[in-house]
Design a protein around this motif. Structure first.
Motif, PDB file in Angstrom:
ATOM      1  N   ALA A   1       0.818  -1.137  -0.119  1.00 47.45           N
ATOM      2  CA  ALA A   1       0.011   0.101   0.000  1.00 47.45           C
ATOM      3  C   ALA A   1       0.863   1.313  -0.006  1.00 47.45           C
ATOM      4  N   PRO A   2       0.278   2.522  -0.738  1.00 44.34           N
ATOM      5  CA  PRO A   2       1.233   3.572  -0.656  1.00 44.34           C
ATOM      6  C   PRO A   2       1.187   4.254   0.826  1.00 44.34           C
ATOM      7  N   LYS A   3       2.214   5.085   0.951  1.00 45.65           N
ATOM      8  CA  LYS A   3       2.286   5.499   2.315  1.00 45.65           C
ATOM      9  C   LYS A   3       1.300   6.280   2.888  1.00 45.65           C
ATOM     10  N   ASP A   4       0.633   6.864   2.208  1.00 48.27           N
ATOM     11  CA  ASP A   4      -0.778   7.758   2.786  1.00 48.27           C
ATOM     12  C   ASP A   4      -1.677   6.832   3.203  1.00 48.27           C
ATOM     13  N   ALA A   5      -1.719   5.531   2.377  1.00 46.58           N
ATOM     14  CA  ALA A   5      -2.906   4.814   2.783  1.00 46.58           C
ATOM     15  C   ALA A   5      -2.258   4.077   4.040  1.00 46.58           C
ATOM     16  N   ARG A   6      -1.194   3.609   4.373  1.00 48.24           N
ATOM     17  CA  ARG A   6      -0.743   3.056   5.562  1.00 48.24           C
ATOM     18  C   ARG A   6      -0.925   3.945   6.644  1.00 48.24           C
ATOM     19  N   LYS A   7      -0.563   5.255   6.406  1.00 47.51           N
ATOM     20  CA  LYS A   7      -0.776   6.313   7.554  1.00 47.51           C
ATOM     21  C   LYS A   7      -2.225   6.398   8.005  1.00 47.51           C
TER      22      LYS A   7
ATOM     23  N   PHE B   1     -10.282   4.269   7.977  1.00 51.96           N
ATOM     24  CA  PHE B   1     -10.276   3.237   7.283  1.00 51.96           C
ATOM     25  C   PHE B   1     -11.015   3.320   5.750  1.00 51.96           C
ATOM     26  N   GLU B   2     -11.880   4.382   5.767  1.00 49.19           N
ATOM     27  CA  GLU B   2     -12.413   4.465   4.470  1.00 49.19           C
ATOM     28  C   GLU B   2     -11.264   5.411   3.565  1.00 49.19           C
ATOM     29  N   THR B   3     -10.613   6.276   4.243  1.00 49.23           N
ATOM     30  CA  THR B   3      -9.741   6.797   3.462  1.00 49.23           C
ATOM     31  C   THR B   3      -8.571   5.915   2.864  1.00 49.23           C
ATOM     32  N   ALA B   4      -8.112   4.908   3.864  1.00 50.41           N
ATOM     33  CA  ALA B   4      -7.227   4.062   3.223  1.00 50.41           C
ATOM     34  C   ALA B   4      -7.771   3.186   2.329  1.00 50.41           C
ATOM     35  N   VAL B   5      -8.706   2.560   2.106  1.00 52.66           N
ATOM     36  CA  VAL B   5      -9.472   1.679   1.042  1.00 52.66           C
ATOM     37  C   VAL B   5      -9.678   2.763  -0.167  1.00 52.66           C
TER      38      VAL B   5
ATOM     39  N   ILE C   1      -7.563   5.321  -0.960  1.00 50.33           N
ATOM     40  CA  ILE C   1      -6.363   5.445  -1.571  1.00 50.33           C
ATOM     41  C   ILE C   1      -5.986   4.227  -2.341  1.00 50.33           C
ATOM     42  N   TYR C   2      -6.052   3.170  -1.503  1.00 45.82           N
ATOM     43  CA  TYR C   2      -5.591   1.776  -2.183  1.00 45.82           C
ATOM     44  C   TYR C   2      -6.818   0.801  -1.863  1.00 45.82           C
ATOM     45  N   PRO C   3      -7.526   0.644  -2.939  1.00 41.76           N
ATOM     46  CA  PRO C   3      -8.863  -0.152  -3.094  1.00 41.76           C
ATOM     47  C   PRO C   3      -8.358  -1.743  -2.782  1.00 41.76           C
ATOM     48  N   ARG C   4      -7.151  -2.195  -2.833  1.00 39.69           N
ATOM     49  CA  ARG C   4      -6.731  -3.582  -2.710  1.00 39.69           C
ATOM     50  C   ARG C   4      -6.050  -3.723  -1.188  1.00 39.69           C
TER      51      ARG C   4
END
Length: 282
Positions: free
Chosen positions: A62-68, A89-93, A95-98
């Motif tokens: 996952a990209p850094k922003d998604a992990r953050k 968690f909505e922001t994370a998915v 940014i990175y839907p997988r």
């Protein structure tokens, strides 16, 4: 736990964790009266990663922003802030839907907010993205169990148990599983589903596996299920023992009176069966 300290001295301490060879320590010979029992150092040797895991490998891509965002969501969960957890968690998915782990955590938050349909969608997304990531399968199985969808329970728990090494071991002793994701809940749901579908032998197998894995019983009703299974198989003595264990674990249960009535009935049947086997016994 329902197992006495003296009984434990006849058992083995088996330690296992994903990616390590299991360790086996015999408890025979230990002093059961000692205040603390020291079994010494437990060492595990690393092997190839075991199929089935509490963690998904996908987050590491996952990209850094998604992990953050994901980490902030976990922190919010720890602080009991559901609204913030939901947002992160909505922001994370987004940014990175997988992001399978983030979908699972989002599902958990949604379920706690009583948004069952949305939670089911999030869990399904997590399970689809990583079939070896087992927590969302267990959450979906729990929802199917609550809804009485027994075929779906079997499908979901079957996937989990197929990846559980203990399911493929011929183990009859009690097992202390130190893996943070133990499969005892899946075995319980699996046993109930088999029983509801009138597949008694399979229900017994899964029920006994749950009983032996779960020393600290979170599901006292497992013993009621096993009692019904053994009663149907006319194994009244074992059914009686299961009911007695249930009453010891939850003596003030709402159904304690009904269980007592069932216990008396089984004791009568067991007495009659013993008398028939020994007609000359007085």
């Amino acid at each position: 736990s329902g197992v006495s300290r003296r009984e434990l001295t006849n058992c083995d301490l088996r330690t296992s964790a994903p990616g390590f060879r299991e360790s086996l320590i015999s408890l025979t010979g230990l002093d059961p009266t000692a205040g603390n029992i020291n079994v010494g150092i437990i060492s595990l040797q690393r092997i190839a990663k075991t199929e089935g895991s509490t963690l998904s490998a996908i987050p590491y891509k996952a990209p850094k922003d998604a992990r953050k965002a994901y980490e902030k969501g976990l922190d919010a969960v720890g602080k009991g802030n559901s609204a913030n957890a939901h947002k992160y968690f909505e922001t994370a998915v987004k940014i990175y839907p997988r992001y399978a782990s983030a979908w699972f955590q989002l599902g958990t938050v949604l379920q706690n907010e009583n948004q069952r349909d949305a939670a089911r969608t999030a869990y399904t997304q997590a399970a689809t993205l990583d079939t070896k990531f087992l927590p969302p399968y267990l959450s979906l199985a729990s929802m199917a169990y609550e809804e009485g969808n027994w075929t779906e329970v079997l499908n979901l728990t079957g996937h989990i148990l197929n990846l559980d090494p203990l399911n493929h071991a011929k183990e009859t002793n009690y097992i202390l599983d130190l893996d943070p994701f133990d499969c005892s809940e899946a075995y319980y749901y699996n046993a109930v589903a088999f029983y509801k579908l009138n597949r008694i032998d399979e229900a017994e197998k899964s029920g006994l596996k749950a009983e032996h894995i779960l020393l600290v019983t979170r599901y006292p009703q497992l013993h009621l299920l096993l009692a019904e299974i053994f009663a149907e198989k006319h194994n009244y003595a074992t059914a009686i023992a299961e009911l007695q264990t249930y009453l010891e674990l939850v003596p003030h249960a709402k159904d304690a009176d009904q269980v007592q009535e069932m216990l008396v009935k089984l004791q009568s049947l067991n007495g009659s069966e013993s008398a028939n086997k020994n007609p000359d016994h007085e």
